[in-house]
Write an enzyme that holds these catalytic residues in place. Sequence first.
Site, short mmCIF file in Angstrom:
data_model
loop_
_atom_site.label_atom_id
_atom_site.label_comp_id
_atom_site.label_asym_id
_atom_site.label_seq_id
_atom_site.Cartn_x
_atom_site.Cartn_y
_atom_site.Cartn_z
N GLY A 163 -10.11 -42.06 -50.87
CA GLY A 163 -9.08 -42.13 -50.30
C GLY A 163 -7.93 -42.40 -51.01
N ALA A 205 -11.74 -44.13 -47.97
CA ALA A 205 -11.60 -43.86 -46.58
C ALA A 205 -12.95 -45.08 -46.39
CB ALA A 205 -12.01 -42.50 -46.41
N GLU A 251 -6.50 -40.54 -53.66
CA GLU A 251 -5.65 -39.07 -52.90
C GLU A 251 -4.83 -39.46 -52.47
OE1 GLU A 251 -9.67 -38.86 -51.13
OE2 GLU A 251 -10.28 -37.05 -51.42
N GLU A 285 -17.30 -39.98 -53.83
CA GLU A 285 -17.72 -39.22 -52.96
C GLU A 285 -19.13 -38.51 -53.15
OE1 GLU A 285 -14.25 -38.74 -53.20
OE2 GLU A 285 -13.63 -39.77 -51.76
#
Length: 264
Positions: free
Chosen positions: A108, A63, A111, A131
């Site tokens: 992300g 992200a 993910e 993260e």
Amino acid sequence: MAYVTYETEGAVAIATIDRPKALNALNSEVLDDLEKVINGIDLDAVRCLIITGAGDKSFVAGADIGEMSTLTVEEGEAFGKKGNDLFRRIETLPIPVIAAVNGFALGGGNEIAMSCDFRICSENAVFGQPEAGLGITPGFGGTQRLARLVGPGMAKQLIYTARNIKADEAYRIGLVNQVVPQEELMPTAKKLASIIAGNAPIAVRACKKAINEGLQENIDDALVIEEKLFGSCFSSEDQKEGMANFLRKKDDPKKVKHVAFQNK
Ligand code: CAA
């Protein structure tokens, strides 16, 4: 679409996340574009989707850290929901989705790959959930899907340490199904997708539904889900033609033919 390209080759579709200046990182606009692409797929024509990243360095580098850096609690939760809703949509798309991971699949990126039905990757691929090193948890499903895919112990180790792993280790722990040289990644993904697309689409969709939904249930309820979907296949032309073809073949091998399944 500015950040996602979409093309079809017969019954196989390819969505490519394309934001080169940020290694294909997912900001809100990329997520919006991807959502539009997913919602626009003609499910009567497309039988398998491949998701990949543009270039030969990164699948998706996570992200967007710049966008996340100033979020409030409420905005953080909303951004997580935005990603989660889209990735769940990918996971529950009726057709199979293959992640062709061509480089970094971090945060992300890992993910979104995990929301696909399975992953194949190039030798230079790197996976991880960095993260915890950024002061956040994985926010687009990483805590849940990584634990389900590789088991809670391995997922916890990777997430708590924020350690990135290379393709060979990702293969060893079952995060990816196959590792190939970079130049063979898309040909391999397309070949797999076209094999899938050549099988009976109603049956393939039912298999996906049975596996996905069954995994959320206890074994007894899961087997009932399978029984219902198995039964439903017997109303399809594909089942009649697929089985008739096998029986013809037994009767006279010369009568063997390729069954062109028809989606009905
Ligand atoms: N967000 C925003 N920009 C990113 C980015 C990200 N996740 N990843 C890379 N970029 C940008 C860099 O800032 C850089 O931009 P500039 O040229 O403008 O400086 C450009 O992409 C190229 O990156 P690098 O110069 O860093 O390239 P590198 O080869 O030296 O390193 C890398 C590559 C190891 C992937 C490194 O870029 C990196 O560590 N990126 C961050 C990876 C990450 O932590 N991802 C998880 C994000 S958190 C998340 O995803 C939360 C969630 O679950 C929802």
